[in-house]
Write a protein that holds these residues in place. Structure first.
Motif, PDB file in Angstrom:
ATOM      1  N   PRO A  99       4.594  33.419  44.421  1.00 50.42           N
ATOM      2  CA  PRO A  99       5.133  34.309  43.386  1.00 50.42           C
ATOM      3  C   PRO A  99       4.699  33.831  41.997  1.00 50.42           C
ATOM      4  O   PRO A  99       4.470  32.647  41.784  1.00 50.42           O
ATOM      5  CB  PRO A  99       6.649  34.205  43.566  1.00 50.42           C
ATOM      6  CG  PRO A  99       6.874  32.947  44.320  1.00 50.42           C
ATOM      7  CD  PRO A  99       5.640  32.668  45.111  1.00 50.42           C
ATOM      8  N   GLY A 100       4.560  34.759  41.094  1.00 49.22           N
ATOM      9  CA  GLY A 100       4.175  34.412  39.728  1.00 49.22           C
ATOM     10  C   GLY A 100       2.691  34.136  39.561  1.00 49.22           C
ATOM     11  O   GLY A 100       2.271  33.532  38.582  1.00 49.22           O
ATOM     12  N   LEU A 101       1.892  34.577  40.485  1.00 50.39           N
ATOM     13  CA  LEU A 101       0.447  34.360  40.424  1.00 50.39           C
ATOM     14  C   LEU A 101      -0.152  35.225  39.314  1.00 50.39           C
ATOM     15  O   LEU A 101       0.130  36.414  39.231  1.00 50.39           O
ATOM     16  CB  LEU A 101      -0.175  34.740  41.773  1.00 50.39           C
ATOM     17  CG  LEU A 101      -1.599  34.303  42.038  1.00 50.39           C
ATOM     18  CD1 LEU A 101      -1.696  32.782  42.105  1.00 50.39           C
ATOM     19  CD2 LEU A 101      -2.087  34.905  43.334  1.00 50.39           C
ATOM     20  N   THR A 102      -0.947  34.609  38.448  1.00 47.20           N
ATOM     21  CA  THR A 102      -1.596  35.338  37.358  1.00 47.20           C
ATOM     22  C   THR A 102      -3.061  34.939  37.266  1.00 47.20           C
ATOM     23  O   THR A 102      -3.456  33.864  37.719  1.00 47.20           O
ATOM     24  CB  THR A 102      -0.926  35.051  35.992  1.00 47.20           C
ATOM     25  OG1 THR A 102      -1.015  33.655  35.727  1.00 47.20           O
ATOM     26  CG2 THR A 102       0.524  35.499  35.976  1.00 47.20           C
ATOM     27  N   LEU A 103      -3.829  35.775  36.645  1.00 49.36           N
ATOM     28  CA  LEU A 103      -5.238  35.499  36.413  1.00 49.36           C
ATOM     29  C   LEU A 103      -5.349  34.458  35.306  1.00 49.36           C
ATOM     30  O   LEU A 103      -4.786  34.621  34.232  1.00 49.36           O
ATOM     31  CB  LEU A 103      -5.947  36.798  36.017  1.00 49.36           C
ATOM     32  CG  LEU A 103      -7.454  36.811  35.988  1.00 49.36           C
ATOM     33  CD1 LEU A 103      -8.022  36.506  37.378  1.00 49.36           C
ATOM     34  CD2 LEU A 103      -7.951  38.176  35.524  1.00 49.36           C
ATOM     35  N   ALA A 104      -6.069  33.375  35.561  1.00 49.79           N
ATOM     36  CA  ALA A 104      -6.199  32.286  34.582  1.00 49.79           C
ATOM     37  C   ALA A 104      -7.459  32.408  33.737  1.00 49.79           C
ATOM     38  O   ALA A 104      -7.520  31.860  32.642  1.00 49.79           O
ATOM     39  CB  ALA A 104      -6.183  30.939  35.302  1.00 49.79           C
ATOM     40  N   ALA A 105      -8.462  33.095  34.238  1.00 44.78           N
ATOM     41  CA  ALA A 105      -9.721  33.297  33.517  1.00 44.78           C
ATOM     42  C   ALA A 105     -10.422  34.500  34.140  1.00 44.78           C
ATOM     43  O   ALA A 105     -10.007  34.995  35.190  1.00 44.78           O
ATOM     44  CB  ALA A 105     -10.598  32.049  33.612  1.00 44.78           C
ATOM     45  N   GLU A 106     -11.471  34.936  33.497  1.00 41.06           N
ATOM     46  CA  GLU A 106     -12.222  36.072  34.021  1.00 41.06           C
ATOM     47  C   GLU A 106     -12.846  35.726  35.376  1.00 41.06           C
ATOM     48  O   GLU A 106     -13.397  34.638  35.531  1.00 41.06           O
ATOM     49  CB  GLU A 106     -13.329  36.477  33.042  1.00 41.06           C
ATOM     50  CG  GLU A 106     -12.821  37.225  31.838  1.00 41.06           C
ATOM     51  CD  GLU A 106     -12.156  38.545  32.207  1.00 41.06           C
ATOM     52  OE1 GLU A 106     -12.745  39.334  32.976  1.00 41.06           O
ATOM     53  OE2 GLU A 106     -11.036  38.784  31.725  1.00 41.06           O
ATOM     54  N   PRO A 107     -12.773  36.640  36.332  1.00 41.28           N
ATOM     55  CA  PRO A 107     -13.418  36.397  37.625  1.00 41.28           C
ATOM     56  C   PRO A 107     -14.934  36.299  37.455  1.00 41.28           C
ATOM     57  O   PRO A 107     -15.499  36.891  36.543  1.00 41.28           O
ATOM     58  CB  PRO A 107     -13.070  37.642  38.442  1.00 41.28           C
ATOM     59  CG  PRO A 107     -11.993  38.333  37.702  1.00 41.28           C
ATOM     60  CD  PRO A 107     -12.083  37.910  36.280  1.00 41.28           C
ATOM     61  N   GLU A 108     -15.566  35.558  38.330  1.00 39.78           N
ATOM     62  CA  GLU A 108     -17.016  35.463  38.322  1.00 39.78           C
ATOM     63  C   GLU A 108     -17.537  36.095  39.611  1.00 39.78           C
ATOM     64  O   GLU A 108     -17.127  35.704  40.705  1.00 39.78           O
ATOM     65  CB  GLU A 108     -17.457  34.001  38.243  1.00 39.78           C
ATOM     66  CG  GLU A 108     -18.946  33.824  38.185  1.00 39.78           C
ATOM     67  CD  GLU A 108     -19.379  32.369  38.196  1.00 39.78           C
ATOM     68  OE1 GLU A 108     -20.570  32.134  38.440  1.00 39.78           O
ATOM     69  OE2 GLU A 108     -18.529  31.486  37.971  1.00 39.78           O
ATOM     70  N   PHE A 109     -18.415  37.065  39.465  1.00 36.50           N
ATOM     71  CA  PHE A 109     -18.946  37.792  40.615  1.00 36.50           C
ATOM     72  C   PHE A 109     -20.318  37.262  41.002  1.00 36.50           C
ATOM     73  O   PHE A 109     -21.063  36.760  40.168  1.00 36.50           O
ATOM     74  CB  PHE A 109     -19.064  39.290  40.303  1.00 36.50           C
ATOM     75  CG  PHE A 109     -17.730  39.979  40.209  1.00 36.50           C
ATOM     76  CD1 PHE A 109     -17.138  40.527  41.332  1.00 36.50           C
ATOM     77  CD2 PHE A 109     -17.064  40.061  38.999  1.00 36.50           C
ATOM     78  CE1 PHE A 109     -15.909  41.153  41.258  1.00 36.50           C
ATOM     79  CE2 PHE A 109     -15.828  40.686  38.908  1.00 36.50           C
ATOM     80  CZ  PHE A 109     -15.251  41.231  40.043  1.00 36.50           C
ATOM     81  N   HIS A 110     -20.644  37.405  42.279  1.00 31.79           N
ATOM     82  CA  HIS A 110     -22.005  37.113  42.720  1.00 31.79           C
ATOM     83  C   HIS A 110     -22.930  38.089  42.004  1.00 31.79           C
ATOM     84  O   HIS A 110     -22.547  39.234  41.765  1.00 31.79           O
ATOM     85  CB  HIS A 110     -22.143  37.300  44.238  1.00 31.79           C
ATOM     86  CG  HIS A 110     -21.493  36.218  45.017  1.00 31.79           C
ATOM     87  ND1 HIS A 110     -22.051  34.977  45.168  1.00 31.79           N
ATOM     88  CD2 HIS A 110     -20.318  36.189  45.687  1.00 31.79           C
ATOM     89  CE1 HIS A 110     -21.246  34.226  45.896  1.00 31.79           C
ATOM     90  NE2 HIS A 110     -20.182  34.939  46.222  1.00 31.79           N
ATOM     91  N   PRO A 111     -24.123  37.670  41.669  1.00 26.66           N
ATOM     92  CA  PRO A 111     -25.026  38.541  40.907  1.00 26.66           C
ATOM     93  C   PRO A 111     -25.719  39.582  41.784  1.00 26.66           C
ATOM     94  O   PRO A 111     -26.936  39.637  41.876  1.00 26.66           O
ATOM     95  CB  PRO A 111     -26.020  37.553  40.310  1.00 26.66           C
ATOM     96  CG  PRO A 111     -26.072  36.440  41.303  1.00 26.66           C
ATOM     97  CD  PRO A 111     -24.684  36.341  41.867  1.00 26.66           C
ATOM     98  N   THR A 112     -24.928  40.401  42.457  1.00 30.86           N
ATOM     99  CA  THR A 112     -25.478  41.479  43.269  1.00 30.86           C
ATOM    100  C   THR A 112     -24.906  42.791  42.776  1.00 30.86           C
ATOM    101  O   THR A 112     -23.856  42.821  42.135  1.00 30.86           O
ATOM    102  CB  THR A 112     -25.128  41.296  44.757  1.00 30.86           C
ATOM    103  OG1 THR A 112     -23.704  41.250  44.886  1.00 30.86           O
ATOM    104  CG2 THR A 112     -25.734  40.025  45.325  1.00 30.86           C
TER     105      THR A 112
END
Length: 127
Positions: A99-112
């Motif tokens: 519980p209380g999970l939040t995004l800490a930074a921008e996600p990084e995607f595979h370069p596809t």
């Protein structure tokens, strides 16, 4: 939440097809002959402002499942019900366990471009 996840950043951004009609087809005012390829940008369709109000905003209360994250019509993904069930179970389990999970930074995607996937998803918890 589940449908908005699929609309906002679905698993597949591009879907291509080859014209098989021997007479060709007309698409958006352009004539396409047999054997020509057509690229359908599902990610763009899911952000179409004529279809979705404020389409670039992630809105868990949107309640609109009219996206094309799994294709449409004859080309609708046969595995969509299973994928939806897996995502629903996974999100519920994660929410219950952390519980209380939040995004800490921008996600990084595979370069596809065609099939999306995360390289990293930094999160934090208040727990």
């Amino acid at each position: 939440v589940l449908e908005e996840c699929l609309r906002f950043d679905g698993p597949r951004m591009l879907f291509d097809r080859i014209v098989i009609d021997p007479d060709g087809i007309e698409l958006a005012g352009r004539r396409l002959g047999p054997g020509e390829r057509v690229g359908l940008l599902l990610g763009a369709a899911n952000r179409d402002p004529r279809r979705f109000a404020d389409p670039d905003r992630f809105d868990v209360g949107r309640g609109d499942a009219g996206h094309v994250g799994f294709g449409d019509g004859a080309h609708f993904c046969l595995g969509a019900p299973l994928a939806r069930a897996e995502l629903a179970v996974s999100l519920a389990a994660l929410a219950a366990r952390v519980p209380g999970l939040t995004l800490a930074a921008e996600p990084e995607f595979h370069p596809t471009f065609v099939i999306r996937g995360l390289r990293s998803l930094p999160v934090a918890t208040t727990r």
